[in-house]
Design a protein around this motif. Structure first.
Motif, PDB file in Angstrom:
ATOM      1  N   MET A 116      49.190  50.964  38.728  1.00 28.18           N
ATOM      2  CA  MET A 116      48.822  49.561  38.561  1.00 28.18           C
ATOM      3  C   MET A 116      48.037  49.393  37.268  1.00 28.18           C
ATOM      4  O   MET A 116      47.059  50.103  37.033  1.00 28.18           O
ATOM      5  CB  MET A 116      47.992  49.058  39.739  1.00 28.18           C
ATOM      6  N   PHE A 117      48.475  48.454  36.440  1.00 35.21           N
ATOM      7  CA  PHE A 117      47.753  48.236  35.180  1.00 35.21           C
ATOM      8  C   PHE A 117      47.150  46.837  35.143  1.00 35.21           C
ATOM      9  O   PHE A 117      47.632  45.899  35.767  1.00 35.21           O
ATOM     10  CB  PHE A 117      48.656  48.464  33.975  1.00 35.21           C
ATOM     11  N   THR A 118      46.078  46.732  34.381  1.00 35.74           N
ATOM     12  CA  THR A 118      45.387  45.471  34.170  1.00 35.74           C
ATOM     13  C   THR A 118      44.710  45.534  32.817  1.00 35.74           C
ATOM     14  O   THR A 118      44.966  46.425  32.006  1.00 35.74           O
ATOM     15  CB  THR A 118      44.386  45.201  35.311  1.00 35.74           C
ATOM     16  N   GLY A 119      43.835  44.567  32.560  1.00 34.39           N
ATOM     17  CA  GLY A 119      43.088  44.552  31.313  1.00 34.39           C
ATOM     18  C   GLY A 119      41.685  44.043  31.560  1.00 34.39           C
ATOM     19  O   GLY A 119      41.310  43.710  32.694  1.00 34.39           O
ATOM     20  N   HIS A 120      40.898  43.959  30.492  1.00 39.20           N
ATOM     21  CA  HIS A 120      39.541  43.430  30.581  1.00 39.20           C
ATOM     22  C   HIS A 120      39.635  41.911  30.589  1.00 39.20           C
ATOM     23  O   HIS A 120      39.381  41.230  29.592  1.00 39.20           O
ATOM     24  CB  HIS A 120      38.705  43.940  29.412  1.00 39.20           C
ATOM     25  N   PHE A 121      39.998  41.414  31.756  1.00 36.31           N
ATOM     26  CA  PHE A 121      40.365  40.007  31.915  1.00 36.31           C
ATOM     27  C   PHE A 121      39.802  39.488  33.231  1.00 36.31           C
ATOM     28  O   PHE A 121      39.798  40.205  34.235  1.00 36.31           O
ATOM     29  CB  PHE A 121      41.899  39.891  31.899  1.00 36.31           C
ATOM     30  N   GLY A 122      39.367  38.202  33.211  1.00 38.80           N
ATOM     31  CA  GLY A 122      38.796  37.635  34.429  1.00 38.80           C
ATOM     32  C   GLY A 122      37.549  38.413  34.822  1.00 38.80           C
ATOM     33  O   GLY A 122      36.626  38.582  34.038  1.00 38.80           O
ATOM     34  N   ASN A 123      37.541  38.920  36.046  1.00 35.42           N
ATOM     35  CA  ASN A 123      36.468  39.827  36.480  1.00 35.42           C
ATOM     36  C   ASN A 123      37.134  41.092  37.000  1.00 35.42           C
ATOM     37  O   ASN A 123      37.402  41.230  38.196  1.00 35.42           O
ATOM     38  CB  ASN A 123      35.597  39.185  37.566  1.00 35.42           C
ATOM     39  N   TRP A 124      37.442  41.999  36.079  1.00 36.06           N
ATOM     40  CA  TRP A 124      38.212  43.194  36.423  1.00 36.06           C
ATOM     41  C   TRP A 124      37.469  44.132  37.362  1.00 36.06           C
ATOM     42  O   TRP A 124      38.097  44.872  38.107  1.00 36.06           O
ATOM     43  CB  TRP A 124      38.649  43.926  35.146  1.00 36.06           C
ATOM     44  N   GLU A 125      36.138  44.108  37.349  1.00 33.53           N
ATOM     45  CA  GLU A 125      35.392  44.957  38.275  1.00 33.53           C
ATOM     46  C   GLU A 125      35.513  44.421  39.701  1.00 33.53           C
ATOM     47  O   GLU A 125      35.667  45.186  40.657  1.00 33.53           O
ATOM     48  CB  GLU A 125      33.920  45.033  37.859  1.00 33.53           C
ATOM     49  N   LEU A 126      35.474  43.117  39.861  1.00 30.03           N
ATOM     50  CA  LEU A 126      35.693  42.504  41.174  1.00 30.03           C
ATOM     51  C   LEU A 126      37.108  42.809  41.651  1.00 30.03           C
ATOM     52  O   LEU A 126      37.334  43.071  42.838  1.00 30.03           O
ATOM     53  CB  LEU A 126      35.474  40.997  41.085  1.00 30.03           C
ATOM     54  N   GLU A 127      38.067  42.770  40.739  1.00 27.51           N
ATOM     55  CA  GLU A 127      39.458  43.063  41.078  1.00 27.51           C
ATOM     56  C   GLU A 127      39.589  44.442  41.723  1.00 27.51           C
ATOM     57  O   GLU A 127      40.255  44.595  42.754  1.00 27.51           O
ATOM     58  CB  GLU A 127      40.316  42.998  39.815  1.00 27.51           C
ATOM     59  N   ALA A 128      38.959  45.441  41.106  1.00 30.54           N
ATOM     60  CA  ALA A 128      39.051  46.805  41.636  1.00 30.54           C
ATOM     61  C   ALA A 128      38.440  46.906  43.026  1.00 30.54           C
ATOM     62  O   ALA A 128      39.014  47.515  43.937  1.00 30.54           O
ATOM     63  CB  ALA A 128      38.363  47.779  40.678  1.00 30.54           C
ATOM     64  N   GLY A 129      37.270  46.294  43.211  1.00 31.94           N
ATOM     65  CA  GLY A 129      36.619  46.346  44.514  1.00 31.94           C
ATOM     66  C   GLY A 129      37.408  45.622  45.587  1.00 31.94           C
ATOM     67  O   GLY A 129      37.548  46.104  46.715  1.00 31.94           O
ATOM     68  N   ILE A 133      43.248  39.247  37.664  1.00 34.70           N
ATOM     69  CA  ILE A 133      42.402  38.321  38.404  1.00 34.70           C
ATOM     70  C   ILE A 133      41.840  37.312  37.422  1.00 34.70           C
ATOM     71  O   ILE A 133      41.339  37.680  36.366  1.00 34.70           O
ATOM     72  CB  ILE A 133      41.275  39.086  39.137  1.00 34.70           C
ATOM     73  N   TYR A 134      41.966  36.021  37.731  1.00 28.49           N
ATOM     74  CA  TYR A 134      41.440  35.015  36.823  1.00 28.49           C
ATOM     75  C   TYR A 134      40.572  34.011  37.561  1.00 28.49           C
ATOM     76  O   TYR A 134      40.755  33.743  38.744  1.00 28.49           O
ATOM     77  CB  TYR A 134      42.562  34.302  36.056  1.00 28.49           C
ATOM     78  N   ARG A 135      39.609  33.489  36.830  1.00 32.90           N
ATOM     79  CA  ARG A 135      38.629  32.573  37.391  1.00 32.90           C
ATOM     80  C   ARG A 135      39.204  31.160  37.416  1.00 32.90           C
ATOM     81  O   ARG A 135      39.726  30.667  36.408  1.00 32.90           O
ATOM     82  CB  ARG A 135      37.354  32.608  36.556  1.00 32.90           C
ATOM     83  N   MET A 136      39.094  30.490  38.549  1.00 32.55           N
ATOM     84  CA  MET A 136      39.560  29.118  38.680  1.00 32.55           C
ATOM     85  C   MET A 136      38.413  28.145  38.398  1.00 32.55           C
ATOM     86  O   MET A 136      37.247  28.548  38.282  1.00 32.55           O
ATOM     87  CB  MET A 136      40.130  28.905  40.084  1.00 32.55           C
ATOM     88  N   LYS A 137      38.735  26.887  38.285  1.00 35.06           N
ATOM     89  CA  LYS A 137      37.729  25.881  37.932  1.00 35.06           C
ATOM     90  C   LYS A 137      36.637  25.749  38.971  1.00 35.06           C
ATOM     91  O   LYS A 137      35.502  25.363  38.659  1.00 35.06           O
ATOM     92  CB  LYS A 137      38.410  24.527  37.704  1.00 35.06           C
ATOM     93  N   ASN A 138      36.951  26.071  40.221  1.00 34.23           N
ATOM     94  CA  ASN A 138      35.943  25.966  41.281  1.00 34.23           C
ATOM     95  C   ASN A 138      35.021  27.182  41.349  1.00 34.23           C
ATOM     96  O   ASN A 138      34.153  27.265  42.216  1.00 34.23           O
ATOM     97  CB  ASN A 138      36.606  25.729  42.640  1.00 34.23           C
TER      98      ASN A 138
END
Length: 305
Positions: free
Chosen positions: A114-127, A228-233
């Protein structure tokens, strides 16, 4: 997971005592101060944005730059609350999509890359992934600062994720894939020309790790994108995409190039959709093709890299 140091324990006690509702605006304010007072880093970000989005005017790019700094502040603020993440409170943090893609890949019994990048909150993504699906084996570079390294390791290991140091990791990764485990790899940062292959990223030649493509070709493990990306809310949407097709022409160098380019295009498309959520401060295009020795450059040119 290794034992945390006293310094790490104290840092978590101090910042953990500050409510997240206070921590978020505080950290965003501090990062905006850093944006304004650190000219060197501000110019790195703006230069990257100007070259990545030549169609946008300077005021718009400056807004993206400031928002990207605020995003880093949000990540830092939320970092200490990842330790309280559970399956029961997950819905308060994020929405999860694409579990069926994970399940289909898992059923192949070849492990998952699984690949990702330094995007959104990547540490939250892993957890979150470790709690919702299964723990990751995260390939990482050991940080130069041991205190920061201990802090990051504590959070990454909290939900069961395991850390695989980048140096000499191939044998360990192959063993894990044979056990149908999942490997997490960040592929959006600059690497030396020896470690990487030059592919197109935002219209510029970027030295990109070829490790993911090499592992996919060698093992046949399915490759999944996860972002993982941050939404407006303020909540997040975590999406695991469908398995990425892997080119297998029999020309190893060509396959490394084409697959790495395919992975990188997915990263670029994600960043283009939410440019303020990527880590523009990194010198992504630092390694130049002119650094490659003449005999190596000839081979790269031959393979269209």
């Amino acid at each position: 997971m290794k034992r945390e140091t006293l310094t790490t324990r104290i840092i978590f006690l101090i910042f953990g005592a500050i409510p997240l509702t206070v921590r978020r605006p505080l950290f965003k304010f501090l990062l905006i101060l850093f944006y304004h007072f650190s000219e060197k880093h501000r110019l790195i970000v703006l230069n990257n944005l100007i070259r990545a989005f030549p169609e946008k005017d300077l005021p718009e790019l400056e807004k993206i730059a400031r928002d990207s700094y605020r995003g880093v502040g949000i990540i830092a603020a939320e970092f200490f609350d990842i330790l309280s993440l559970t399956k029961e409170n997950m819905s308060g943090w994020l929405e999860f999509e694409g579990e069926e893609n994970y399940v289909r890949a898992k059923e192949k019994n070849k492990g998952i890359l699984m690949f990702t990048g330094h995007f959104g909150n990547w540490e939250l993504e892993a957890g979150a992934f470790a709690i919702l699906c299964q723990p990751l084996n995260i390939v990482y570079r050991v940080l130069d600062n041991p205190v920061i390294g201990d802090i990051v390791d504590k959070v990454r290991g909290y939900s069961g994720n395991r850390l695989v140091p980048k140096g000499g990791a191939v044998r360990k990764i192959l063993e894990l894939l044979e056990k149908n485990e999942i490997i997490g790899i960040l592929i959006d940062q600059n690497v030396s020309w020896r470690e990487g292959v030059f592919v197109n990223f935002f219209g510029r030649s970027a030295s990109t790790t070829k490790g993911l493509a090499a592992l996919a070709l060698q093992t046949g493990a399915p490759v999944l994108p996860g972002f993982i990306y941050r939404m407006k809310n303020g909540k997040y949407r975590f999406v695991v995409g469908p398995e990425v097709e892997i080119s297998r022409t029999g020309d190893y160098d060509r396959d490394i190039f084409e697959n790495t380019q395919r992975f990188t295009k997915i990263v670029e498309d994600t960043v283009r959709s939410y440019p303020e959520q990527w880590f523009w401060l990194h010198q992504r295009w630092k390694t130049k093709e002119t650094q490659v020795p003449a005999n190596k450059a000839t081979r790269l040119q031959k393979n269209g890299e």
